[in-house]
Design an enzyme around this catalytic site. Structure first.
Site, short mmCIF file in Angstrom:
data_model
loop_
_atom_site.label_atom_id
_atom_site.label_comp_id
_atom_site.label_asym_id
_atom_site.label_seq_id
_atom_site.Cartn_x
_atom_site.Cartn_y
_atom_site.Cartn_z
N PHE A 1 22.02 39.04 48.07
CA PHE A 1 22.88 38.58 46.98
C PHE A 1 22.05 37.73 46.02
CE2 PHE A 1 27.40 38.49 45.92
CZ PHE A 1 27.88 39.51 46.72
N GLN B 1 31.18 29.49 35.16
CA GLN B 1 30.32 30.63 35.50
C GLN B 1 30.84 31.93 34.92
OE1 GLN B 1 29.82 32.37 39.75
NE2 GLN B 1 27.88 31.44 39.19
N HIS C 1 30.27 35.77 35.40
CA HIS C 1 29.65 36.74 36.31
C HIS C 1 29.09 37.87 35.44
CE1 HIS C 1 29.22 39.76 39.41
NE2 HIS C 1 29.55 38.88 40.35
N LEU D 1 36.23 42.44 38.13
CA LEU D 1 34.91 42.22 38.72
C LEU D 1 34.31 43.45 39.39
CD1 LEU D 1 32.97 39.76 39.21
CD2 LEU D 1 33.72 39.91 41.57
N GLU E 1 28.64 41.52 42.85
CA GLU E 1 27.18 41.46 42.92
C GLU E 1 26.65 42.26 44.11
OE1 GLU E 1 25.87 37.48 41.71
OE2 GLU E 1 24.76 37.49 43.59
N ARG F 1 23.44 34.21 38.69
CA ARG F 1 24.37 34.76 37.70
C ARG F 1 24.14 34.24 36.29
NH1 ARG F 1 29.55 34.61 41.78
NH2 ARG F 1 28.81 36.40 42.95
N HIS G 1 34.29 33.80 35.63
CA HIS G 1 34.48 34.09 37.04
C HIS G 1 34.80 32.87 37.90
CE1 HIS G 1 34.01 36.34 40.72
NE2 HIS G 1 33.02 35.57 41.14
N ARG H 1 26.97 28.34 40.59
CA ARG H 1 27.18 28.70 42.00
C ARG H 1 26.48 30.01 42.34
NH1 ARG H 1 30.53 32.21 44.70
NH2 ARG H 1 31.93 32.69 42.97
C1 LIG Z 1 37.33 38.98 41.88
C2 LIG Z 1 36.65 37.86 42.61
C3 LIG Z 1 35.71 38.13 43.60
C4 LIG Z 1 35.08 37.09 44.28
N1 LIG Z 1 34.18 37.40 45.27
C5 LIG Z 1 33.61 36.39 45.96
C6 LIG Z 1 32.74 36.67 47.06
O1 LIG Z 1 32.50 37.82 47.41
N2 LIG Z 1 32.18 35.64 47.71
C7 LIG Z 1 32.43 34.34 47.36
O2 LIG Z 1 31.89 33.44 48.00
N3 LIG Z 1 33.28 34.04 46.35
C8 LIG Z 1 33.88 35.03 45.65
N4 LIG Z 1 34.75 34.73 44.64
C9 LIG Z 1 35.13 33.33 44.42
C10 LIG Z 1 36.18 32.91 45.44
O3 LIG Z 1 36.94 34.02 45.83
C11 LIG Z 1 37.11 31.83 44.90
O4 LIG Z 1 36.34 30.78 44.40
C12 LIG Z 1 37.98 31.33 46.03
O5 LIG Z 1 38.69 32.38 46.63
C13 LIG Z 1 38.96 30.24 45.65
O6 LIG Z 1 39.69 29.92 46.81
P1 LIG Z 1 40.70 28.72 46.89
O7 LIG Z 1 41.16 28.62 48.29
O8 LIG Z 1 40.11 27.52 46.27
O9 LIG Z 1 41.91 29.18 45.94
P2 LIG Z 1 42.61 30.59 45.70
O10 LIG Z 1 42.30 31.60 46.71
O11 LIG Z 1 42.38 30.93 44.27
O12 LIG Z 1 44.12 30.22 45.90
C14 LIG Z 1 44.79 29.30 45.05
C15 LIG Z 1 46.10 28.99 45.69
O13 LIG Z 1 46.75 27.96 44.97
C16 LIG Z 1 48.08 28.32 44.73
N5 LIG Z 1 48.52 27.66 43.50
C17 LIG Z 1 47.89 27.61 42.32
N6 LIG Z 1 48.62 26.89 41.44
C18 LIG Z 1 49.72 26.50 42.10
C19 LIG Z 1 50.86 25.76 41.74
N7 LIG Z 1 51.04 25.26 40.53
N8 LIG Z 1 51.82 25.56 42.68
C20 LIG Z 1 51.70 26.08 43.94
N9 LIG Z 1 50.62 26.78 44.33
C21 LIG Z 1 49.66 26.99 43.42
C22 LIG Z 1 48.07 29.83 44.64
O14 LIG Z 1 49.35 30.36 44.87
C23 LIG Z 1 47.07 30.16 45.73
O15 LIG Z 1 47.71 30.17 46.97
C24 LIG Z 1 35.39 35.75 43.95
C25 LIG Z 1 36.32 35.47 42.96
C26 LIG Z 1 36.94 36.51 42.29
C27 LIG Z 1 37.92 36.15 41.21
#
Ligand SMILES: Cc1cc2nc3c(=O)[nH]c(=O)nc-3n(C[C@H](O)[C@H](O)[C@H](O)COP(=O)(O)OP(=O)(O)OC[C@H]3O[C@@H](n4cnc5c(N)ncnc54)[C@H](O)[C@@H]3O)c2cc1C
Length: 573
Positions: A115, A235, A237, A247, A250, A281, A347, A388
């Site tokens: 990666f 960031q 991507h 997306l 990568e 990135r 991203h 990142r």
């Molecule tokens: C398409 C994509 C692919 C990715 N691939 C990778 C990868 O392969 N490897 C990697 O390391 N990272 C990857 N990332 C980054 C990573 O997935 C995210 O940074 C990470 O999942 C964020 O996780 P989190 O638990 O912080 O929040 P999230 O998984 O984004 O969840 C947010 C939560 O907050 C809740 N929420 C938000 N606002 C409110 C509100 N007002 N009231 C109540 N609930 C709320 C939502 O309902 C949800 O449950 C990727 C990101 C994307 C977008």
């Protein structure tokens, strides 16, 4: 209704779920999510989760730490990077043991792939460090952790939207949530609140995030007086589907994919002679935009090609099947015979709510705010610095999510309720009434659209002061338009017209913090590239930006970077 819980966790992505699993069953826990929990954006993570397991080739946590620090252009807090890299192996095996189905090597170990920015022996060449489950790594981990949360009987409030966070006299009191299904407002009093609401790619027109990533928890913390850290580091991507931003992981380049310009040239050889397409990135995104700006976009347009045609149908089916179906669905392209048209897409947010290594949210004096915690993309423990590395976010979520959960469990022994105000939802009730009152005005969608376009045009991969100042004045007129917003739908059930207006307030507020922090930082570092200050300037700018909402306007101040092992060096790849 008024709910009373010991702990309220907002967000059921990997960070929120992982934290929840640490809270003892004796405590009453509520887990709020504005979407059904397994629809959180974590489920969209494709490529992998990093850990120096060394299953495919030699690796070490120190190389991982070094890459994280260097990838973050030395803005990374090194104590956080060390915690991340050292704990990675345990974290990934833990996921394996609770049921996450990773791909396997031929001898049955967790398979790993290359990666961007992950290297062997302190930068010598790419290393296979990303553990993966095909190209749906986030999905399998999210489902696994959600299963564990259900098993633990954690009370889940699905489709409850956080709309106000109440912090009084330096201590959390609770929060207010809007229930989508009924339109009711609820207060949650709690001894501890964890904000794990994820990122806010929705600030930008072209982004890879799900529609609900509007940064509510980050903005509401800011509105409650908590400073935000390093907001200028956004960031992009390199490979979003052209015109859509969806997306293309990568992992495609990890499996050998190559970026080509209009002449079919592998241009990354010029920008990053050693890592080429697998440079970090920020480096690749700038290279793509430079190719496009200098007239080498494919067919004279604003995209380049991602070429997977040499990888082979069998390997693509095995390791990149979702990606190939995205290309088919959105572009009508068969990736085994034709390239994918890609441009950089917003991203990930490196900045957010400042925390210590244990998820405790910090005030402007770097002291913990009693009972308030944050983890995941909403938080800034500053493990990613100015940029990142791919696969380091999923790791961050499970490492720092767990640490935050442990800290809550520990501190809960002494925490009591903050009964400062009797009526937590007064402001929110008034706010909703006033949003619903006007009988005419502008709908939220065009305002949101203009905001996203403004941020794309004025403060994305390349930045300069003149453009960003124009962005800031454009933002003032967007704020004015927001004052006369009109909610057409009056139905209390699933009124997304109303919730989108509430989300838009968050997006506008966060856009302002990004612009102001970016204007202030007069250097280029990681994802923050200033055409008018093209060099990194460690003498003046090796520090974290803090921005705080105060009664007399916003204030910017700075915080030192933790440098324990690796002195900043020029960053070449
Ligand atoms: C398409 C994509 C692919 C990715 N691939 C990778 C990868 O392969 N490897 C990697 O390391 N990272 C990857 N990332 C980054 C990573 O997935 C995210 O940074 C990470 O999942 C964020 O996780 P989190 O638990 O912080 O929040 P999230 O998984 O984004 O969840 C947010 C939560 O907050 C809740 N929420 C938000 N606002 C409110 C509100 N007002 N009231 C109540 N609930 C709320 C939502 O309902 C949800 O449950 C990727 C990101 C994307 C977008």
């Amino acid at each position: 209704m008024e709910f009373i819980h010991d702990v309220v966790i907002v967000g059921s992505g990997l960070a929120g779920l992982r934290a929840a699993l640490e809270i003892p069953v004796t405590a009453k826990v509520a887990l709020l999510s504005k979407v059904f929990p397994t629809r959180s954006h974590s489920g969209a993570a494709q490529g992998g989760i990093s850990a120096a397991l060394g299953n495919e080739e030699p690796d070490s946590w120190e190389w991982h730490m070094y890459d994280t620090v260097k990838g973050g252009d030395y803005l990374t807090d090194q104590d956080a990077a060390e915690t991340l890299a050292r704990d990675a192996e345990r974290a990934v095996y833990e996921l394996e043991h609770i049921g996450a189905p990773f791909n396997r090597t031929s001898d049955g170990k967790i398979a790993q792939r290359a990666f961007g920015g992950h290297t062997r022996n302190f930068g010598e060449g790419p290393v296979k460090r990303a553990c993966y489950a095909s190209d749906r790594t986030g999905r399998v981990i999210l489902d696994t952790l959600y299963g564990k949360a259900v098993e633990k009987s954690i009370q889940i409030f699905s489709e409850f939207v956080l709309i106000d966070l109440i912090v009084e006299r330096g201590k959390v009191s609770g929060l207010v949530a809007y229930e989508l299904a009924t339109g009711e407002l609820h207060t949650f009093r709690a001894r501890a609140v964890l904000i794990a609401t994820g990122g806010f790619g929705g600030v930008y027109k072209t982004n890879s995030n799900c529609f609900s990533n509007t940064g509510d928890g980050v903005y509401l913390s800011y509105r409650a007086g908590i400073p935000l850290e390093d907001m200028e580091f956004v960031q992009f991507h390199p490979t979003g589907i052209h015109g859509l931003g969806v997306l293309i992981s990568e992992a495609t380049r990890g499996e050998g994919g190559i970026l080509r310009n209009n002449a079919g040239q592998r241009f990354m050889e010029l920008y990053a002679p050693s890592l080429k397409d697998l440079a970090p990135r920020d480096v690749v995104s700038r290279a793509i935009w430079t190719e496009i700006r200098e007239g080498r976009g494919v067919n004279g347009e604003d995209y380049v090609n991602l070429d997977l045609t040499h990888i082979g149908a069998e390997r693509i089916e095995d390791k990149l099947s979702d990606i190939s179906s995205f290309a088919k669905i959105y572009l009508g392209v068969d990736v085994t015979t034709d390239p994918i048209a890609v441009t950089p897409t917003c991203h990930y947010m490196m900045g957010g709510i400042p925390t210590d290594l244990n998820g405790r949210v910090l005030n402007r004096f770097n002291e913990p705010i009693v009972g308030l915690y944050s983890a995941g993309e909403a938080a800034c423990v500053s493990v990613h610095g100015a940029n990142r590395l791919g696969t380091n976010s999923l790791l961050d979520l499970v490492v720092f999510g767990r640490r935050a959960g442990k800290m809550i469990a520990e501190e809960l022994k002494q925490l009591d309720f903050n009964n400062h105000s009797s009526n937590l939802d007064e402001v929110s009730r008034h706010r909703i009434e006033s949003l619903l009152a006007p009988s005419h005005g502008e709908r939220s969608f065009p305002i949101r659209n203009d905001l996203q376009t403004l941020m794309m045009d004025r403060c994305s991969v390349f930045r300069n002061e003149a453009d960003m100042l124009k962005g800031l004045s454009g933002l003032e007129s967007i704020k004015d338009r927001y004052k006369s917003i009109f909610i057409q739908n009056r139905n209390p059930r699933y009124n997304t017209d109303l919730t989108e207006a509430l989300e838009l307030e968050c997006l506008i507020g966060l856009a302002e913090t990004i612009l102001k922090s970016a204007i202030a930082r007069q250097e280029s570092r990681g994802a923050h590239y200033r055409e008018d200050f093209p060099n990194r300037d460690d003498k003046n700018w090796l520090k974290h930006t803090m921005i705080q909402n105060r009664s007399d306007g916003t204030e910017i101040f700075y915080k030192p970077v933790n440098i324990s092992r690796f002195e900043p060096k020029a960053r070449t790849y």
